[in-house]
Design an enzyme around this catalytic site. Structure first.
Site, PDB file in Angstrom:
ATOM      1  N   LYS A  14       0.823  -1.217   0.000  1.00  0.00           N
ATOM      2  CA  LYS A  14       0.000   0.000   0.000  1.00  0.00           C
ATOM      3  C   LYS A  14       0.853   1.262   0.000  1.00  0.00           C
ATOM      4  O   LYS A  14       0.603   2.199  -0.750  1.00  0.00           O
ATOM      5  CB  LYS A  14      -0.931   0.044   1.240  1.00  0.00           C
ATOM      6  CG  LYS A  14      -1.870  -1.138   1.359  1.00  0.00           C
ATOM      7  CD  LYS A  14      -2.821  -0.983   2.542  1.00  0.00           C
ATOM      8  CE  LYS A  14      -2.169  -0.956   3.910  1.00  0.00           C
ATOM      9  NZ  LYS A  14      -1.516  -2.206   4.305  1.00  0.00           N
ATOM     10  N   ARG A  89      -9.335   0.787   9.237  1.00  0.00           N
ATOM     11  CA  ARG A  89      -8.952  -0.581   9.600  1.00  0.00           C
ATOM     12  C   ARG A  89      -9.996  -1.245  10.493  1.00  0.00           C
ATOM     13  O   ARG A  89      -9.802  -2.401  10.876  1.00  0.00           O
ATOM     14  CB  ARG A  89      -7.625  -0.545  10.367  1.00  0.00           C
ATOM     15  CG  ARG A  89      -6.385  -0.881   9.526  1.00  0.00           C
ATOM     16  CD  ARG A  89      -5.178  -0.556  10.383  1.00  0.00           C
ATOM     17  NE  ARG A  89      -3.995  -1.316  10.144  1.00  0.00           N
ATOM     18  CZ  ARG A  89      -2.908  -0.815   9.562  1.00  0.00           C
ATOM     19  NH1 ARG A  89      -2.891   0.397   9.073  1.00  0.00           N
ATOM     20  NH2 ARG A  89      -1.830  -1.553   9.472  1.00  0.00           N
ATOM     21  N   ARG A 128      11.754  -5.680   4.702  1.00  0.00           N
ATOM     22  CA  ARG A 128      11.622  -4.233   4.948  1.00  0.00           C
ATOM     23  C   ARG A 128      12.203  -3.870   6.313  1.00  0.00           C
ATOM     24  O   ARG A 128      12.822  -2.829   6.476  1.00  0.00           O
ATOM     25  CB  ARG A 128      10.137  -3.840   4.871  1.00  0.00           C
ATOM     26  CG  ARG A 128       9.895  -2.356   5.056  1.00  0.00           C
ATOM     27  CD  ARG A 128       8.460  -1.979   4.758  1.00  0.00           C
ATOM     28  NE  ARG A 128       7.556  -2.340   5.832  1.00  0.00           N
ATOM     29  CZ  ARG A 128       6.227  -2.190   5.777  1.00  0.00           C
ATOM     30  NH1 ARG A 128       5.665  -1.710   4.702  1.00  0.00           N
ATOM     31  NH2 ARG A 128       5.466  -2.524   6.796  1.00  0.00           N
ATOM     32  N   ARG A 134      11.992  -0.361  11.500  1.00  0.00           N
ATOM     33  CA  ARG A 134      10.715  -0.510  12.201  1.00  0.00           C
ATOM     34  C   ARG A 134      10.726  -1.777  13.033  1.00  0.00           C
ATOM     35  O   ARG A 134      10.837  -2.881  12.497  1.00  0.00           O
ATOM     36  CB  ARG A 134       9.567  -0.574  11.184  1.00  0.00           C
ATOM     37  CG  ARG A 134       9.084   0.774  10.729  1.00  0.00           C
ATOM     38  CD  ARG A 134       7.960   0.647   9.727  1.00  0.00           C
ATOM     39  NE  ARG A 134       6.789  -0.049  10.248  1.00  0.00           N
ATOM     40  CZ  ARG A 134       5.641  -0.141   9.599  1.00  0.00           C
ATOM     41  NH1 ARG A 134       5.535   0.419   8.417  1.00  0.00           N
ATOM     42  NH2 ARG A 134       4.626  -0.783  10.119  1.00  0.00           N
ATOM     43  N   ARG A 146       0.018  -8.893  13.660  1.00  0.00           N
ATOM     44  CA  ARG A 146      -0.537  -7.875  12.753  1.00  0.00           C
ATOM     45  C   ARG A 146      -1.416  -8.524  11.676  1.00  0.00           C
ATOM     46  O   ARG A 146      -2.469  -7.991  11.325  1.00  0.00           O
ATOM     47  CB  ARG A 146       0.604  -7.068  12.115  1.00  0.00           C
ATOM     48  CG  ARG A 146       1.259  -6.126  13.126  1.00  0.00           C
ATOM     49  CD  ARG A 146       2.611  -5.640  12.648  1.00  0.00           C
ATOM     50  NE  ARG A 146       2.528  -4.768  11.500  1.00  0.00           N
ATOM     51  CZ  ARG A 146       3.561  -4.512  10.696  1.00  0.00           C
ATOM     52  NH1 ARG A 146       4.737  -5.088  10.913  1.00  0.00           N
ATOM     53  NH2 ARG A 146       3.417  -3.685   9.690  1.00  0.00           N
TER      54      ARG A 146
HETATM   55  P1  AMP Z   1       1.200   0.509   9.075  1.00  0.00           P
HETATM   56  O1  AMP Z   1       2.314   1.461   8.852  1.00  0.00           O
HETATM   57  O2  AMP Z   1      -0.038   0.828   8.284  1.00  0.00           O
HETATM   58  O3  AMP Z   1       1.628  -0.931   8.927  1.00  0.00           O
HETATM   59  O4  AMP Z   1       0.752   0.669  10.611  1.00  0.00           O
HETATM   60  C1  AMP Z   1       1.651   0.415  11.665  1.00  0.00           C
HETATM   61  C2  AMP Z   1       0.869   0.270  12.951  1.00  0.00           C
HETATM   62  O5  AMP Z   1       0.198   1.506  13.248  1.00  0.00           O
HETATM   63  C3  AMP Z   1      -0.241  -0.782  12.954  1.00  0.00           C
HETATM   64  O6  AMP Z   1       0.267  -2.082  13.228  1.00  0.00           O
HETATM   65  C4  AMP Z   1      -1.147  -0.260  14.048  1.00  0.00           C
HETATM   66  O7  AMP Z   1      -0.599  -0.539  15.328  1.00  0.00           O
HETATM   67  C5  AMP Z   1      -1.070   1.251  13.840  1.00  0.00           C
HETATM   68  N1  AMP Z   1      -2.118   1.713  12.905  1.00  0.00           N
HETATM   69  C6  AMP Z   1      -1.934   2.199  11.643  1.00  0.00           C
HETATM   70  N2  AMP Z   1      -3.096   2.541  11.088  1.00  0.00           N
HETATM   71  C7  AMP Z   1      -4.060   2.257  11.999  1.00  0.00           C
HETATM   72  C8  AMP Z   1      -5.474   2.365  12.011  1.00  0.00           C
HETATM   73  N3  AMP Z   1      -6.152   2.820  10.948  1.00  0.00           N
HETATM   74  N4  AMP Z   1      -6.130   1.987  13.151  1.00  0.00           N
HETATM   75  C9  AMP Z   1      -5.460   1.550  14.224  1.00  0.00           C
HETATM   76  N5  AMP Z   1      -4.129   1.389  14.274  1.00  0.00           N
HETATM   77  C10 AMP Z   1      -3.426   1.743  13.180  1.00  0.00           C
END
Ligand code: AMP
Length: 191
Positions: A14, A89, A128, A134, A146
């Site tokens: 994404k 989400r 990654r 990260r 996740r």
């Molecule tokens: P991402 O970079 O999208 O993989 O997000 C990293 C982490 O941020 C996720 O594993 C969640 O802990 C948190 N996170 C990101 N977007 C959301 C969302 N829309 N709702 C809740 N937690 C989020």
């Protein structure tokens, strides 16, 4: 105005695709994960709260996430449209996004879902993690959580948009350019 929800599990591409789409279609890319990481780097109260969830691979509570996203959208009235990456989400987040965008008469145009098998996701996330630093990409247990959270809480969001006839699924394997071309083929039907 085109508002896209780019949907898919962690590691489905994404973020990578959003950057390319932002450039081609002049849309504003908004990633909740990136916003949380910015707050964490700046050590804000929101960042401190989000950190405890992110480091376990759990979702940050809806009220925090929705508040942050609404503020972001409201702060960009000049945007020609948005690419939502990693949001919504949960069903509550999808309802909140609809409420805000509908109140502006700029509803979600499409949700495009990237389909990628779990084995490939794990491989991509671990790779990654080597470069990104990260922590949530470097630990297989957190990655597994996740993916589990995605299956339990996030997948129902696809049905939410399917009911509105806005869901399009695309194959998420292949080169970055192949996947980008598949996305563009969908978006070009919207213009
Ligand atoms: P991402 O970079 O999208 O993989 O997000 C990293 C982490 O941020 C996720 O594993 C969640 O802990 C948190 N996170 C990101 N977007 C959301 C969302 N829309 N709702 C809740 N937690 C989020």
């Amino acid at each position: 105005m085109i508002n896209l929800v780019l949907f898919g599990p962690p590691g489905s591409g994404k973020g990578t695709q959003s950057v390319k789409l932002q450039e081609k279609y002049q849309l504003m890319h908004v990633s909740t994960g990136d916003l949380f990481r910015m707050h964490m780097r700046e050590n804000t109260d929101l960042g401190k709260e989000a950190k405890s969830y992110i480091e376990k691979g759990d979702l940050v509570p809806d009220e925090v996430t929705i508040g942050m996203m609404n503020a972001k959208i409201e702060s960009h009235p000049e945007a020609k449209g948005f690419i939502f990456d990693g949001f919504p989400r949960t069903a509550a987040q999808a309802e909140a996004l609809d409420a805000l965008l509908n109140s502006k008469n700029t509803p979600v145009s499409k949700m495009i879902a990237l389909n990628v098998p779990d084995e490939e996701l794990i491989k991509r996330l671990l790779l990654r993690g080597k470069d990104s630093g990260r922590a949530d990409d470097q630990n297989e247990e957190i990655i597994a959580n996740r993916i589990q959270v995605y299956n339990d809480k996030t997948l129902p969001v696809a049905s939410y948009y399917e009911k509105q006839a806005k869901l399009v699924e695309i194959h998420g394997l292949g080169s970055i350019d192949d996947i980008f071309n598949r996305l563009c083929a969908v978006i070009d039907t919207l213009a």
